[in-house]
Write an enzyme that holds these catalytic residues in place. Structure first.
Site, PDB file in Angstrom:
ATOM      1  N   HIS A 158       4.773   5.322   2.559  1.00  0.00           N
ATOM      2  CA  HIS A 158       4.033   6.196   3.479  1.00  0.00           C
ATOM      3  C   HIS A 158       4.474   7.643   3.330  1.00  0.00           C
ATOM      4  CE1 HIS A 158       7.527   6.630   6.164  1.00  0.00           C
ATOM      5  NE2 HIS A 158       7.734   5.328   5.995  1.00  0.00           N
ATOM      6  N   CYS A 174      11.497   1.647   4.571  1.00  0.00           N
ATOM      7  CA  CYS A 174      10.283   2.076   3.871  1.00  0.00           C
ATOM      8  C   CYS A 174      10.594   3.114   2.797  1.00  0.00           C
ATOM      9  CB  CYS A 174       9.288   2.664   4.871  1.00  0.00           C
ATOM     10  SG  CYS A 174       8.603   1.435   6.020  1.00  0.00           S
TER      11      CYS A 174
END
Length: 198
Positions: A158, A174
């Site tokens: 992301h 992440c």
């Protein structure tokens, strides 16, 4: 009105906790068992970028069906190859703070979201009960402008609005990119794009 005040308070508490967390030095174990200390995120850091280099896809993938993404945690780089080999991209990334937050192996893109919402994982909420249960799209959202959801629960590639995180061990698992880079990668990838984290 009470709910609005509660939401504003939760958001302020979340942002304050995030700022405090970002300002604290981060510790992470390296492969050799030594401790790497990430300095205050506000300090300028000079990095050796010799390991940030282009790679060939063949040692990592059998084919390029649906395109391929390779994330190298050590060099903090993401590589993308299109299925017809006409496009190759190399992006700097943020990576997980510690080895226990890092997941390695093969996965794939299962969902693409522009303007994603963010929810802390149960373990994040346990460590940080003051964090809000939900942050909608916008400048306060930790997922930035775009997110590629992987087949692993809670793991994403992301964007980030906090550009100081790129090139650092700064995530809870992440892989983060500059918003302009995730926007480009978002357009290049498909649901089904293969992903390998090493």
């Amino acid at each position: 009105m009470t709910n609005e005040r509660s939401t504003n308070f939760d958001r302020r508490a979340f942002l304050a906790a995030g700022a405090a967390f970002a300002g604290a030095p981060a510790l992470a174990q390296t492969e050799l068992g030594t401790t790497e200390v990430e300095r205050d995120i506000n300090e300028a850091v000079v990095r050796n970028i010799s390991s940030f280099r282009s790679l060939d896809w063949r040692p990592y993938f059998d084919n390029l069906n649906n395109g391929a993404v390779l994330v190298d945690i050590t060099s903090r780089a993401l590589h993308y190859w299109s299925s017809d080999e006409s496009v190759y991209k190399l992006y700097p990334t943020s990576v997980p703070l510690t080895e226990d937050l890092t997941k390695k192996g093969r996965t794939r893109v299962v969902r693409k979201v522009e303007g994603p919402s963010w929810r802390p994982t149960p373990s994040m909420k346990k460590r940080n009960p003051e964090w809000p249960d939900h942050v909608g799209p916008g400048p306060d959202n930790p997922l930035g402008t775009h997110a590629l959801y992987l087949s692993w629960t809670y793991y994403r590639i992301h964007g980030t609005h906090d550009t100081r995180k790129i090139g650092r061990r700064s995530s809870n698992g992440c892989i983060g990119l500059y918003n302009e880079h995730i926007s480009e990668l978002f357009a290049l990838t498909n649901v089904g794009t293969q992903v390998l984290l090493i």
